[in-house]
Enzyme design. Structure first.
Site, short mmCIF file in Angstrom:
data_model
loop_
_atom_site.label_atom_id
_atom_site.label_comp_id
_atom_site.label_asym_id
_atom_site.label_seq_id
_atom_site.Cartn_x
_atom_site.Cartn_y
_atom_site.Cartn_z
N LYS A 15 15.65 19.28 10.42
CA LYS A 15 16.63 18.60 9.91
C LYS A 15 17.72 19.57 11.66
CE LYS A 15 17.85 19.87 5.70
NZ LYS A 15 16.27 20.36 5.20
N ARG A 90 22.62 18.41 -1.51
CA ARG A 90 21.54 18.37 -2.24
C ARG A 90 21.54 18.02 -3.37
NH1 ARG A 90 20.63 22.11 2.25
NH2 ARG A 90 19.02 23.46 2.38
N ARG A 127 9.54 31.10 12.10
CA ARG A 127 10.78 31.35 12.45
C ARG A 127 11.56 32.45 11.82
NH1 ARG A 127 15.18 27.31 10.16
NH2 ARG A 127 14.56 27.67 8.82
N ARG A 133 16.12 35.50 9.79
CA ARG A 133 17.21 34.61 8.16
C ARG A 133 16.27 35.21 7.54
NH1 ARG A 133 17.88 28.32 8.27
NH2 ARG A 133 17.54 28.68 6.33
N ARG A 144 12.96 27.64 -2.55
CA ARG A 144 13.76 26.81 -1.85
C ARG A 144 12.83 24.94 -1.83
NH1 ARG A 144 14.06 29.69 3.79
NH2 ARG A 144 14.80 27.39 4.80
P1 B4P Z 1 15.42 23.12 9.44
O1 B4P Z 1 14.19 21.58 9.42
O2 B4P Z 1 15.57 23.10 11.15
O3 B4P Z 1 14.56 23.66 8.61
P2 B4P Z 1 16.05 24.79 8.23
O4 B4P Z 1 17.32 24.95 8.71
O5 B4P Z 1 14.67 26.16 7.16
O6 B4P Z 1 16.52 23.90 6.83
P3 B4P Z 1 16.96 24.59 5.80
O7 B4P Z 1 17.06 23.55 4.68
O8 B4P Z 1 16.29 25.62 4.14
O9 B4P Z 1 18.80 25.59 5.60
P4 B4P Z 1 19.58 24.98 5.20
O10 B4P Z 1 20.37 25.98 6.05
O11 B4P Z 1 20.28 23.49 5.45
O12 B4P Z 1 14.22 24.11 11.05
C1 B4P Z 1 12.90 24.61 10.49
C2 B4P Z 1 12.15 25.16 11.81
O13 B4P Z 1 11.54 24.38 11.67
C3 B4P Z 1 12.70 25.70 12.44
O14 B4P Z 1 12.13 27.32 13.18
C4 B4P Z 1 12.13 24.85 14.06
O15 B4P Z 1 12.61 25.34 15.27
C5 B4P Z 1 11.11 24.08 12.78
N1 B4P Z 1 10.74 22.89 14.25
C6 B4P Z 1 11.72 21.90 13.82
N2 B4P Z 1 11.19 20.58 13.94
C7 B4P Z 1 10.19 20.91 14.34
C8 B4P Z 1 8.88 19.86 15.38
N3 B4P Z 1 8.63 18.55 15.42
N4 B4P Z 1 7.68 20.93 15.54
C9 B4P Z 1 7.22 21.58 14.65
N5 B4P Z 1 8.83 23.27 14.71
C10 B4P Z 1 9.64 22.15 14.06
O16 B4P Z 1 19.66 25.74 3.92
C11 B4P Z 1 20.27 27.02 3.50
C12 B4P Z 1 20.44 27.93 2.17
O17 B4P Z 1 21.59 27.68 2.33
C13 B4P Z 1 19.93 26.98 1.27
O18 B4P Z 1 18.90 27.27 0.76
C14 B4P Z 1 21.09 27.35 0.12
O19 B4P Z 1 20.61 28.09 -0.70
C15 B4P Z 1 22.30 27.13 0.74
N6 B4P Z 1 22.99 25.60 1.06
C16 B4P Z 1 23.25 24.67 1.84
N7 B4P Z 1 23.70 23.92 1.78
C17 B4P Z 1 23.86 23.06 0.28
C18 B4P Z 1 24.01 22.49 -0.22
N8 B4P Z 1 24.54 21.19 0.26
N9 B4P Z 1 24.69 22.79 -1.60
C19 B4P Z 1 24.51 24.06 -2.04
N10 B4P Z 1 23.24 25.02 -1.70
C20 B4P Z 1 23.71 24.91 -0.05
#
Ligand code: B4P
Length: 186
Positions: A15, A90, A127, A133, A144
């Site tokens: 995302k 979420r 990652r 992180r 998660r």
């Molecule tokens: P991402 O999909 O960007 O995943 P993410 O950032 O890990 O999302 P997540 O949902 O866990 O984290 P967030 O910051 O929102 O990419 C993941 C990896 O995959 C990257 O390394 C990328 O390079 C790789 N990748 C992408 N596309 C690819 C492809 N096609 N092929 C191969 N590799 C690929 O949230 C973190 C924390 O914040 C949550 O756990 C929660 O504690 C809190 N939080 C955030 N929003 C919240 C909310 N609305 N309510 C409550 N808590 C919240």
């Protein structure tokens, strides 16, 4: 009225990766609640102090705090053309609050990123080796993923009832997935 596009999907689905480039291409603000919370943690704000342990453990930050943070963010000038919401809502409670604060904003689309569990774990642990992180660990990832299934996945049906959902196969080349998403904006 400005458009909101929601990017929904499990952790690691890409995302954040796609939201950065699509937002630039479409002149939309990119709002990642995860990035905002991590900034609060590194700035050691009151919210950051509450969020730190929850983030590390892979749990959600309480709805009321995230909703307030998002409401404030939507007031920024860069949101006048609309925004991509990356990681919000979420929970059903967050989605309901978004419906209420969306008077000046209309949810135009919900893009659901689909990828299998093994792929998600592989990406996140990959990652974790370089990102620093603190939630990119094996223990946190399984929490998660569980939180996603229990609290966030029900949002797909919530938005399907309004015909807003487009599902994207999020496994493959980043550029191919980018093109699939762009088509959804046509
Ligand atoms: P991402 O999909 O960007 O995943 P993410 O950032 O890990 O999302 P997540 O949902 O866990 O984290 P967030 O910051 O929102 O990419 C993941 C990896 O995959 C990257 O390394 C990328 O390079 C790789 N990748 C992408 N596309 C690819 C492809 N096609 N092929 C191969 N590799 C690929 O949230 C973190 C924390 O914040 C949550 O756990 C929660 O504690 C809190 N939080 C955030 N929003 C919240 C909310 N609305 N309510 C409550 N808590 C919240």
């Amino acid at each position: 009225m400005s458009n909101l596009v929601i990017f929904l999907g499990p952790p690691g689905a890409g995302k954040g990766t796609q939201a950065v480039t699509i937002a630039k291409e479409k002149n939309l603000a990119h709002i990642s609640t995860g990035d905002m919370l991590r900034e609060h943690v590194s700035n050691e704000t009151e919210l950051g102090k509450i969020a730190k342990t929850l983030l590390d453990e892979g749990k959600l930050v309480p709805d009321s705090l995230v909703i307030e943070m998002l409401q404030e963010r939507l007031l920024s000038n860069d949101c006048v053309n609309g925004a991509i919401l990356d990681g919000f809502p979420r929970t059903i409670a967050q989605a309901k609050s978004l419906d209420k604060i969306s008077e000046e904003f209309k949810i135009s689309k919900v893009i659901v990123f689909e990828a299998d569990r093994d792929e998600l774990i592989k990406r996140i642990l990959n990652r974790g080796e370089t990102s620093g992180r603190s939630d990119d660990t094996e223990k946190s990832v399984s929490v998660r993923l569980e939180v996603y299934e229990n609290d966030t996945a029900p949002l797909i049906e919530y938005y399907e009832q309004r015909n807003l959902v487009s599902k994207i196969n999020a496994v493959g080349e980043v550029e191919n997935i980018y093109n699939l998403i762009l088509k959804e904006f046509e």
